[in-house]
Motif scaffolding. Structure first.
Motif, PDB file in Angstrom:
ATOM      1  N   ARG A 163       0.827  -1.209   0.000  1.00 28.77           N
ATOM      2  CA  ARG A 163       0.000   0.000   0.000  1.00 28.77           C
ATOM      3  C   ARG A 163       0.862   1.261   0.000  1.00 28.77           C
ATOM      4  NH1 ARG A 163      -2.072   3.703  -0.799  1.00 28.77           N
ATOM      5  NH2 ARG A 163      -4.009   4.596  -0.084  1.00 28.77           N
ATOM      6  N   PHE A 164       1.956   1.236   0.759  1.00 29.05           N
ATOM      7  CA  PHE A 164       2.880   2.370   0.789  1.00 29.05           C
ATOM      8  C   PHE A 164       3.547   2.547  -0.578  1.00 29.05           C
ATOM      9  CE2 PHE A 164       6.994   4.360   1.670  1.00 29.05           C
ATOM     10  CZ  PHE A 164       6.599   5.463   2.415  1.00 29.05           C
ATOM     11  N   GLY A 165       3.981   1.439  -1.174  1.00 22.45           N
ATOM     12  CA  GLY A 165       4.608   1.496  -2.506  1.00 22.45           C
ATOM     13  C   GLY A 165       3.653   2.030  -3.557  1.00 22.45           C
ATOM     14  N   VAL A 166       2.401   1.625  -3.495  1.00 21.92           N
ATOM     15  CA  VAL A 166       1.396   2.153  -4.420  1.00 21.92           C
ATOM     16  C   VAL A 166       1.248   3.653  -4.210  1.00 21.92           C
ATOM     17  CG1 VAL A 166      -1.074   2.142  -4.969  1.00 21.92           C
ATOM     18  CG2 VAL A 166       0.159  -0.015  -4.737  1.00 21.92           C
ATOM     19  N   GLY A 167       1.257   4.102  -2.961  1.00 25.55           N
ATOM     20  CA  GLY A 167       1.162   5.530  -2.673  1.00 25.55           C
ATOM     21  C   GLY A 167       2.323   6.317  -3.252  1.00 25.55           C
ATOM     22  N   VAL A 168       3.527   5.781  -3.117  1.00 17.04           N
ATOM     23  CA  VAL A 168       4.707   6.451  -3.685  1.00 17.04           C
ATOM     24  C   VAL A 168       4.606   6.481  -5.213  1.00 17.04           C
ATOM     25  CG1 VAL A 168       7.212   6.263  -3.984  1.00 17.04           C
ATOM     26  CG2 VAL A 168       6.204   5.938  -1.718  1.00 17.04           C
ATOM     27  N   PHE A 169       4.180   5.367  -5.799  1.00 18.25           N
ATOM     28  CA  PHE A 169       4.015   5.296  -7.260  1.00 18.25           C
ATOM     29  C   PHE A 169       2.993   6.322  -7.743  1.00 18.25           C
ATOM     30  CE2 PHE A 169       1.638   3.561 -10.884  1.00 18.25           C
ATOM     31  CZ  PHE A 169       2.642   3.567 -11.834  1.00 18.25           C
ATOM     32  N   LEU A 170       1.849   6.402  -7.070  1.00 17.78           N
ATOM     33  CA  LEU A 170       0.815   7.355  -7.477  1.00 17.78           C
ATOM     34  C   LEU A 170       1.282   8.798  -7.299  1.00 17.78           C
ATOM     35  CD1 LEU A 170      -2.424   5.646  -6.128  1.00 17.78           C
ATOM     36  CD2 LEU A 170      -1.560   5.697  -8.467  1.00 17.78           C
ATOM     37  N   TYR A 171       2.069   9.041  -6.259  1.00 25.05           N
ATOM     38  CA  TYR A 171       2.643  10.370  -6.062  1.00 25.05           C
ATOM     39  C   TYR A 171       3.550  10.726  -7.242  1.00 25.05           C
ATOM     40  CZ  TYR A 171       5.036  14.264  -3.786  1.00 25.05           C
ATOM     41  OH  TYR A 171       5.557  15.499  -3.484  1.00 25.05           O
ATOM     42  N   ALA A 172       4.349   9.758  -7.674  1.00 24.45           N
ATOM     43  CA  ALA A 172       5.237   9.982  -8.825  1.00 24.45           C
ATOM     44  C   ALA A 172       4.435  10.214 -10.107  1.00 24.45           C
ATOM     45  CB  ALA A 172       6.184   8.797  -8.993  1.00 24.45           C
ATOM     46  N   VAL A 173       3.362   9.449 -10.300  1.00 22.58           N
ATOM     47  CA  VAL A 173       2.517   9.641 -11.479  1.00 22.58           C
ATOM     48  C   VAL A 173       1.884  11.026 -11.455  1.00 22.58           C
ATOM     49  CG1 VAL A 173       0.370   8.876 -12.599  1.00 22.58           C
ATOM     50  CG2 VAL A 173       2.051   7.187 -11.846  1.00 22.58           C
ATOM     51  N   LEU A 174       1.386  11.431 -10.300  1.00 26.80           N
ATOM     52  CA  LEU A 174       0.800  12.761 -10.185  1.00 26.80           C
ATOM     53  C   LEU A 174       1.853  13.833 -10.458  1.00 26.80           C
ATOM     54  CD1 LEU A 174      -1.922  14.120  -9.514  1.00 26.80           C
ATOM     55  CD2 LEU A 174      -1.128  14.318  -7.163  1.00 26.80           C
ATOM     56  N   GLY A 175       3.068  13.604  -9.994  1.00 25.54           N
ATOM     57  CA  GLY A 175       4.150  14.542 -10.266  1.00 25.54           C
ATOM     58  C   GLY A 175       4.463  14.648 -11.752  1.00 25.54           C
ATOM     59  N   MET A 176       4.367  13.517 -12.465  1.00 21.52           N
ATOM     60  CA  MET A 176       4.646  13.535 -13.902  1.00 21.52           C
ATOM     61  C   MET A 176       3.562  14.252 -14.699  1.00 21.52           C
ATOM     62  SD  MET A 176       6.390   9.875 -14.794  1.00 21.52           S
ATOM     63  CE  MET A 176       5.329   8.819 -13.824  1.00 21.52           C
ATOM     64  N   ILE A 177       2.325  14.190 -14.226  1.00 23.48           N
ATOM     65  CA  ILE A 177       1.270  14.869 -14.985  1.00 23.48           C
ATOM     66  C   ILE A 177       1.007  16.284 -14.480  1.00 23.48           C
ATOM     67  CG2 ILE A 177       0.157  12.679 -15.549  1.00 23.48           C
ATOM     68  CD1 ILE A 177      -2.088  13.522 -13.597  1.00 23.48           C
ATOM     69  N   ALA A 178       1.603  16.666 -13.360  1.00 24.88           N
ATOM     70  CA  ALA A 178       1.333  17.989 -12.775  1.00 24.88           C
ATOM     71  C   ALA A 178       1.768  19.121 -13.707  1.00 24.88           C
ATOM     72  CB  ALA A 178       2.019  18.124 -11.419  1.00 24.88           C
ATOM     73  N   ILE A 179       2.949  19.012 -14.289  1.00 22.13           N
ATOM     74  CA  ILE A 179       3.441  20.098 -15.150  1.00 22.13           C
ATOM     75  C   ILE A 179       2.617  20.222 -16.423  1.00 22.13           C
ATOM     76  CG2 ILE A 179       5.429  20.898 -16.506  1.00 22.13           C
ATOM     77  CD1 ILE A 179       7.187  19.838 -14.209  1.00 22.13           C
ATOM     78  N   PRO A 180       2.382  19.131 -17.168  1.00 26.95           N
ATOM     79  CA  PRO A 180       1.510  19.288 -18.345  1.00 26.95           C
ATOM     80  C   PRO A 180       0.101  19.768 -17.981  1.00 26.95           C
ATOM     81  CG  PRO A 180       2.600  17.150 -18.402  1.00 26.95           C
ATOM     82  CD  PRO A 180       2.934  17.791 -17.101  1.00 26.95           C
ATOM     83  N   PHE A 181      -0.402  19.325 -16.850  1.00 25.34           N
ATOM     84  CA  PHE A 181      -1.721  19.746 -16.394  1.00 25.34           C
ATOM     85  C   PHE A 181      -1.732  21.248 -16.134  1.00 25.34           C
ATOM     86  CE2 PHE A 181      -5.219  19.933 -13.259  1.00 25.34           C
ATOM     87  CZ  PHE A 181      -6.180  19.211 -13.936  1.00 25.34           C
ATOM     88  N   SER A 182      -0.690  21.751 -15.478  1.00 23.49           N
ATOM     89  CA  SER A 182      -0.635  23.192 -15.193  1.00 23.49           C
ATOM     90  C   SER A 182      -0.422  23.997 -16.472  1.00 23.49           C
ATOM     91  CB  SER A 182       0.462  23.505 -14.176  1.00 23.49           C
ATOM     92  OG  SER A 182       1.731  23.325 -14.742  1.00 23.49           O
ATOM     93  N   TRP A 183       0.325  23.463 -17.438  1.00 23.90           N
ATOM     94  CA  TRP A 183       0.497  24.151 -18.727  1.00 23.90           C
ATOM     95  C   TRP A 183      -0.840  24.227 -19.470  1.00 23.90           C
ATOM     96  CZ3 TRP A 183       5.392  21.104 -20.558  1.00 23.90           C
ATOM     97  CH2 TRP A 183       6.523  21.620 -19.923  1.00 23.90           C
ATOM     98  N   PHE A 184      -1.580  23.135 -19.441  1.00 21.98           N
ATOM     99  CA  PHE A 184      -2.850  23.087 -20.154  1.00 21.98           C
ATOM    100  C   PHE A 184      -3.809  24.150 -19.631  1.00 21.98           C
ATOM    101  CE2 PHE A 184      -7.173  21.436 -20.789  1.00 21.98           C
ATOM    102  CZ  PHE A 184      -7.166  21.267 -22.169  1.00 21.98           C
ATOM    103  N   TYR A 185      -3.850  24.316 -18.326  1.00 19.14           N
ATOM    104  CA  TYR A 185      -4.753  25.296 -17.724  1.00 19.14           C
ATOM    105  C   TYR A 185      -4.086  26.642 -17.488  1.00 19.14           C
ATOM    106  CZ  TYR A 185      -8.274  21.730 -17.117  1.00 19.14           C
ATOM    107  OH  TYR A 185      -9.218  20.765 -17.338  1.00 19.14           O
ATOM    108  N   ASP A 186      -2.802  26.752 -17.829  1.00 14.37           N
ATOM    109  CA  ASP A 186      -2.046  27.998 -17.681  1.00 14.37           C
ATOM    110  C   ASP A 186      -2.092  28.523 -16.252  1.00 14.37           C
ATOM    111  OD1 ASP A 186      -0.374  29.996 -18.637  1.00 14.37           O
ATOM    112  OD2 ASP A 186      -2.045  31.344 -19.105  1.00 14.37           O
ATOM    113  N   ARG A 187      -1.875  27.621 -15.311  1.00 11.90           N
ATOM    114  CA  ARG A 187      -1.849  27.947 -13.881  1.00 11.90           C
ATOM    115  C   ARG A 187      -0.658  27.245 -13.247  1.00 11.90           C
ATOM    116  NH1 ARG A 187      -4.991  31.456 -15.072  1.00 11.90           N
ATOM    117  NH2 ARG A 187      -7.223  31.436 -14.711  1.00 11.90           N
ATOM    118  N   ASP A 188       0.432  27.997 -13.056  1.00  6.33           N
ATOM    119  CA  ASP A 188       1.651  27.419 -12.488  1.00  6.33           C
ATOM    120  C   ASP A 188       1.463  26.914 -11.064  1.00  6.33           C
ATOM    121  OD1 ASP A 188       3.007  27.887 -14.831  1.00  6.33           O
ATOM    122  OD2 ASP A 188       3.829  29.807 -14.162  1.00  6.33           O
ATOM    123  N   ILE A 189       0.530  27.500 -10.341  1.00  5.54           N
ATOM    124  CA  ILE A 189       0.320  27.103  -8.943  1.00  5.54           C
ATOM    125  C   ILE A 189      -0.208  25.673  -8.819  1.00  5.54           C
ATOM    126  CG2 ILE A 189      -2.037  27.978  -8.765  1.00  5.54           C
ATOM    127  CD1 ILE A 189      -0.784  28.929  -5.855  1.00  5.54           C
TER     128      ILE A 189
END
Length: 192
Positions: A105-131
């Motif tokens: 469960r902890f490993g899945v949490g770390v993996f999902l955190y990494a996945v969210l980190g990978m999509i965070a930048i493109p997601f913020s670019w798409f919506y033009d919100r750096d925050i």
């Protein structure tokens, strides 16, 4: 001698208040009651909390949190992967089994955190919100932290101790809501 010891330990205990047919029904009924009470209380608290937060936070900040919530929710669909259900259904109470479930469960949490980190930048670019990047990374830490109570909660559910599960969940929800309200009153905007 060994066979008599083994056979005596494998015999089913005589029915009593907890293990008898009516005891099991009573425990199941109590579990359903507490689950219903917890679900209703959680929904009411969420609605009240959102209504109050909508008044305390600017509309643009509320919208940012909603945008971040979309990405967080999509990635979070893979959060549990049946670990809780495995504990609830298993009769294996060994430390090794429980530790394995925790680390999975902890490993899945770390993996999902990494996945969210990978999509965070493109997601913020798409919506033009750096925050959105730091906001998503902060929200994503919940994937990792959520591994801490998951195993204990699953064990409590397996033992039909739903009252403890409900009180724990509601206490953590109330704490989070109060902290959010205080942060909003301090003017932290979307971070509230």
């Amino acid at each position: 001698m060994i066979l008599s010891t083994i056979s005596s330990t494998t015999e089913t205990p005589p029915p009593n208040e907890e293990t008898g047919p009516t005891g099991g029904l009573r425990r199941a009924g109590s579990g359903v009651k507490w689950k219903l009470v917890g679900s209703v209380a959680e929904r009411v608290l969420n609605i009240v909390s959102l209504a109050i937060m909508a008044r305390l936070v600017a509309k643009s900040d509320f919208g940012l949190v909603s945008l971040a919530g979309v990405a967080y929710g999509l990635v979070g669909m893979l959060r549990d992967l049946g670990v809780s259900e495995a504990i609830i259904r298993s009769r294996d109470d060994t430390v090794g089994f429980v530790n394995t479930c925790f680390w999975v469960r902890f490993g899945v949490g770390v993996f999902l955190y990494a996945v969210l980190g990978m999509i965070a930048i493109p997601f913020s670019w798409f919506y033009d919100r750096d925050i959105l990047v730091p906001m998503l990374m902060t929200m994503g830490s919940a994937y990792i932290l959520d591994a801490l109570p998951t195993i204990q909660e699953a064990i409590l559910v397996r033992e039909f101790r739903m009252r403890e599960v409900v009180f724990t969940k509601l206490a953590s929800l109330v704490f989070g809501v109060v902290v959010g309200w205080i942060a909003a009153l301090w003017g932290l905007g979307a971070w509230a």
